[in-house]
Design a protein around this motif. Structure first.
Motif, PDB file in Angstrom:
ATOM      1  N   GLU A  16      74.425  85.207  63.972  1.00  0.00           N
ATOM      2  CA  GLU A  16      74.308  86.371  64.857  1.00  0.00           C
ATOM      3  C   GLU A  16      73.359  87.407  64.284  1.00  0.00           C
ATOM      4  O   GLU A  16      72.538  87.981  65.008  1.00  0.00           O
TER       5      GLU A  16
ATOM      6  N   ASN B 114      69.934  88.697  66.008  1.00  0.00           N
ATOM      7  CA  ASN B 114      69.696  90.118  66.244  1.00  0.00           C
ATOM      8  C   ASN B 114      68.389  90.578  65.610  1.00  0.00           C
ATOM      9  O   ASN B 114      67.656  91.393  66.164  1.00  0.00           O
TER      10      ASN B 114
ATOM     11  N   ASP C  10      76.525  94.448  82.207  1.00  0.00           N
ATOM     12  CA  ASP C  10      77.150  93.537  81.252  1.00  0.00           C
ATOM     13  C   ASP C  10      77.663  94.346  80.071  1.00  0.00           C
ATOM     14  O   ASP C  10      76.880  94.923  79.317  1.00  0.00           O
TER      15      ASP C  10
ATOM     16  N   GLN D 109      79.003  93.262  77.431  1.00  0.00           N
ATOM     17  CA  GLN D 109      78.849  92.577  76.155  1.00  0.00           C
ATOM     18  C   GLN D 109      77.484  92.831  75.523  1.00  0.00           C
ATOM     19  O   GLN D 109      77.345  92.776  74.306  1.00  0.00           O
ATOM     20  N   SER D 110      76.460  93.063  76.329  1.00  0.00           N
ATOM     21  CA  SER D 110      75.117  93.281  75.794  1.00  0.00           C
ATOM     22  C   SER D 110      74.291  94.019  76.837  1.00  0.00           C
ATOM     23  O   SER D 110      74.641  94.064  78.013  1.00  0.00           O
TER      24      SER D 110
ATOM     25  N   ASN E 195      81.887  86.643  83.117  1.00  0.00           N
ATOM     26  CA  ASN E 195      82.153  87.451  81.926  1.00  0.00           C
ATOM     27  C   ASN E 195      83.250  86.812  81.090  1.00  0.00           C
ATOM     28  O   ASN E 195      84.010  85.967  81.579  1.00  0.00           O
TER      29      ASN E 195
ATOM     30  N   THR F 185      88.377  88.824  78.873  1.00  0.00           N
ATOM     31  CA  THR F 185      88.957  89.820  77.970  1.00  0.00           C
ATOM     32  C   THR F 185      90.279  90.330  78.535  1.00  0.00           C
ATOM     33  O   THR F 185      90.325  90.856  79.649  1.00  0.00           O
TER      34      THR F 185
ATOM     35  N   HIS G  73      90.886  95.204  74.753  1.00  0.00           N
ATOM     36  CA  HIS G  73      89.784  95.560  73.870  1.00  0.00           C
ATOM     37  C   HIS G  73      90.089  96.903  73.210  1.00  0.00           C
ATOM     38  O   HIS G  73      90.847  97.722  73.749  1.00  0.00           O
TER      39      HIS G  73
ATOM     40  N   HIS H  29      80.767  97.871  63.792  1.00  0.00           N
ATOM     41  CA  HIS H  29      80.527  96.689  64.613  1.00  0.00           C
ATOM     42  C   HIS H  29      81.112  95.453  63.944  1.00  0.00           C
ATOM     43  O   HIS H  29      80.881  95.212  62.758  1.00  0.00           O
TER      44      HIS H  29
ATOM     45  N   TYR I  77      81.391  93.854  70.303  1.00  0.00           N
ATOM     46  CA  TYR I  77      80.201  94.118  71.090  1.00  0.00           C
ATOM     47  C   TYR I  77      79.927  95.614  71.078  1.00  0.00           C
ATOM     48  O   TYR I  77      80.787  96.424  70.714  1.00  0.00           O
TER      49      TYR I  77
ATOM     50  N   SER J 274      81.181 100.850  69.345  1.00  0.00           N
ATOM     51  CA  SER J 274      81.579  99.492  68.960  1.00  0.00           C
ATOM     52  C   SER J 274      82.965  99.179  69.515  1.00  0.00           C
ATOM     53  O   SER J 274      83.865 100.030  69.487  1.00  0.00           O
TER      54      SER J 274
ATOM     55  N   ASN K  91      82.161  85.190  73.124  1.00  0.00           N
ATOM     56  CA  ASN K  91      81.741  86.150  74.146  1.00  0.00           C
ATOM     57  C   ASN K  91      80.956  85.496  75.268  1.00  0.00           C
ATOM     58  O   ASN K  91      80.221  86.173  76.003  1.00  0.00           O
TER      59      ASN K  91
END
Length: 645
Positions: A21, A25, A210, A212-213, A529, A532, A535, A541, A547, A553, A607
């Motif tokens: 990851e 990134n 979204d 998540q991102s 999605n 979840t 959360h 993070h 996410y 975070s 995710n």
């Protein structure tokens, strides 16, 4: 295998997932940084002269075209502000798209941010090379020709006794589609010709879809003059996250004039888009660019450069909620005395729905479906989701799989059930290969177990001569008719399914048909999605499990990937029980690591869209059933051979 080894392997797997990851990134950030530094532009409007506001100026007002109420015969509601002649809000009809599954209001596709210029507002008027600031003008709404689907705003500008002209800006929606036409008109009321250009904003960054991102982006598509083709990937693309830094310079998307010129630009989020395409000026003789396919694309002359820039009051600061927009510089138009020029923009405010954006080559010329196909609006759907590894997302396969899923969904209204039926279809298609591969692998493993004592002797005899060792092993395999490569056949079904999984991952993540698609009420309520169920906000993070959203975070509890881990573990234990135990310690260690490494998949998929995890979970259970059927068939073959012997 003892518990300590299991814990070590799981910690190693988690560490590997974190490293992957971080690497992804890193590449993603470098790509964004390169996009931001691609061009540094100096606007020709830095010394613009403010236009004088008349004393009898009208008060600003908001005008709404269409409707977002479910019972109304419109696809959207368009709110227009006379202050700046821009778009205040675009809201889709609640009949088609809602903010949430439980809400009754239509989804807001575009909304002007506080203290930011309005999308599609008029910014500057450039007359004979000199720029005038028009951002604070309040236009007047004309009553003539006004309908619930159309309105015209007007402003008369007198720079001097010789420079007098009127600006009109007409907004018109198509009640049956998501298309909006925004036409800027210049009427020269002076006695001399004027060369006038209109600089305006395009769409701003759309709302985040979204959690998540943040893969919102500004996209440009253009025409390659020498090669005579429409290029959907070679022109710049800028991600919203790249514009969140401090003092970010504008990024040039390209120019609408020249040999390699833009055809359209777009602002997109995960499921929706705003596409802007200039059209030829009304009344002028149209010239065309020819494509190798035989089609022709009309040339336009009203727009020049297009760029992406920060437009909010915090443009000099780093901000995760930064607002960026496409800026459209006008190309000077010569307007003769007493004449007028109309410069229309075709704007699509709507969903990234494949059936709409693909259009049709057989549709009537100049129709919406024909134009969408001609200009390849379908390319606005990004199956790579901003990844630097776009070549391995199998977008062509994703389109095929999603089409098959559409066919299944026509028969089964539940998308979760449709995905399971797709699993069954793929498993039935691959079953002959699975059966052949597993039978071959099992027989090879049995033969290898019988040859193990001879192999140990060869290893001892040629321990210091690797070449002789390989030669002796191959001779032994040939003597007993053993093909070690046959073990690969057992992996073929998994290898063949990997592109399907990748295509499903990229397809389900951006397929708007799965947005808010419910498979199991109360649990799987949105197959696009992660599922979840809870959360929590954290002060740091958490890679893989967490996410980021607007600079904050979060860590999520997703149930389906956890269940998938148990299914993978059961599959691994089942296969370990069936396979003959290796006699060599090194082989045992290799087999153990390879078997437990499969538990990395639930981490990578933590995710992922719940629709994909549902597919993989059902497919893995189907694989267990496949293996059981093959083993039962093998037992029957063994019994038959024993009886004949």
């Amino acid at each position: 295998m003892d518990m300590k080894k299991f814990i070590r392997i799981m910690l190693f797997s988690l560490a590997a997932a974190v490293v992957v990851e971080l690497v992804l990134n890193h590449f993603s950030q470098n790509k964004h940084k390169a996009a931001v530094e691609a061009a540094k532009l100096v606007a020709n409007t830095s010394n613009a002269t403010p236009l004088a506001v008349t004393k009898n100026a009208v008060a600003p007002q908001i005008i709404t075209l269409g409707s977002a109420i479910a019972g109304q015969p419109y696809k959207l509601a368009l709110q227009i502000s006379t202050a700046g002649a821009g778009v205040e809000e675009v809201q889709l009809n609640a009949r088609d798209y809602r903010e949430t599954e439980s809400s009754k209001t239509g989804l807001v596709l575009l909304r002007a941010r506080k203290d930011c210029p309005l999308p599609f507002s008029t910014r500057y008027i450039v007359v004979d090379g000199h720029a005038y600031d028009a951002r604070n003008l309040v236009w007047r709404a004309k009553s003539k020709g006004r309908t619930p689907a159309q309105v015209t705003l007007e402003y008369t500008i007198a720079l001097s006794s010789k420079e007098l002209f009127t600006l009109d800006k007409t907004f018109r929606i198509n009640p049956k589609t998501y298309n909006v036409t925004i036409t800027s008109s210049i009427k020269n009321q002076s006695a001399v010709p004027l060369k006038i250009a209109i600089d305006q904003l395009g769409p701003e960054s759309l709302p985040l879809q979204d959690v998540q991102s943040d893969m919102r982006s500004f996209m440009s598509v253009g025409y390659r003059g020498k090669s005579r083709y429409l290029d959907t990937t070679g022109f710049p693309q800028v991600y919203q996250s790249a514009m969140a830094g401090a003092n970010v310079e504008p990024v040039k998307l390209g120019s609408f004039v020249g040999e390699d010129h833009l055809l359209w630009v777009a602002a997109s989020n995960r499921f929706f888009t705003a596409i802007v395409r200039p059209q030829p000026n009304t009344g002028e003789k149209v010239k065309y660019d020819a494509l190798d396919s035989g089609s022709r694309i009309p040339q336009t002359s009203s727009l020049g450069e297009a760029m992406v820039k920060r437009v909010g009051p915090d443009a000099t600061e780093e901000s995760p909620t930064a607002v960026a927009a496409i800026v459209l510089d006008g190309e000077p138009q010569t307007v003769a005395a007493g004449q007028s020029v109309q410069m229309p923009l075709a704007v699509y405010f709507g969903p990234k729905k494949r059936a709409i954006l693909a259009g049709s080559s057989s549709a009537p010329r100049h129709s919406e479906a024909y134009n969408f196909h001609l200009y390849q609006y379908l390319s606005v759907i990004e199956f790579n989701q901003g990844s630097y590894c776009s070549f391995c997302t199998f977008s062509w396969l994703a389109l095929i799989i999603l089409k098959v899923l559409d066919w299944i969904h026509m028969l089964v209204p539940n998308y979760g059930a449709a995905i399971i039926i797709l699993v069954i279809a793929v498993r039935l298609l691959l079953h002959p290969l699975t059966r052949y591969g597993q039978i071959g692998m099992t027989r090879m493993q049995r033969q290898m177990a019988k040859l193990q004592p001879e192999l140990e002797k060869i290893k001892t005899r040629y321990a210091k001569d690797p070449a002789k060792l390989r030669e002796a092993q191959m001779a032994l395999y040939k003597e007993h008719n053993v093909n070690p490569a046959a073990s690969v056949l057992g992996c073929l079904p998994m290898i063949l399914q990997m592109p399907i999984w990748i295509a499903l991952y990229s397809g389900l993540a951006v397929d708007i048909d799965l947005r808010q698609a419910v498979a199991i009420p109360g649990w799987l309520t949105d197959l696009s999605n992660p599922d979840t169920i809870a959360h929590w906000q954290t002060s740091f993070h958490v890679p893989v499990l967490g996410y980021m959203l607007h600079g904050q975070s979060f860590i999520a509890l997703n149930l389906l990937p956890i269940l998938l881990g148990f299914v993978f573990f059961a599959q691994m234990r089942f296969q370990m029980r069936l396979a003959p135990p290796p006699t060599d310690p090194q082989q045992r260690q290799t087999q153990m690591i390879s078997q437990y490494m499969i538990l990395l998949f639930p981490l990578f998929l933590y995710n992922a869209p719940s629709g994909l995890n549902l597919y993989i979970c059902a497919s893995t259970i189907g694989g267990l059933l496949d293996t059981w059927l093959v083993r039962r068939h093998l037992k029957k073959l063994d019994a038959k051979q024993a009886a004949t012997a």
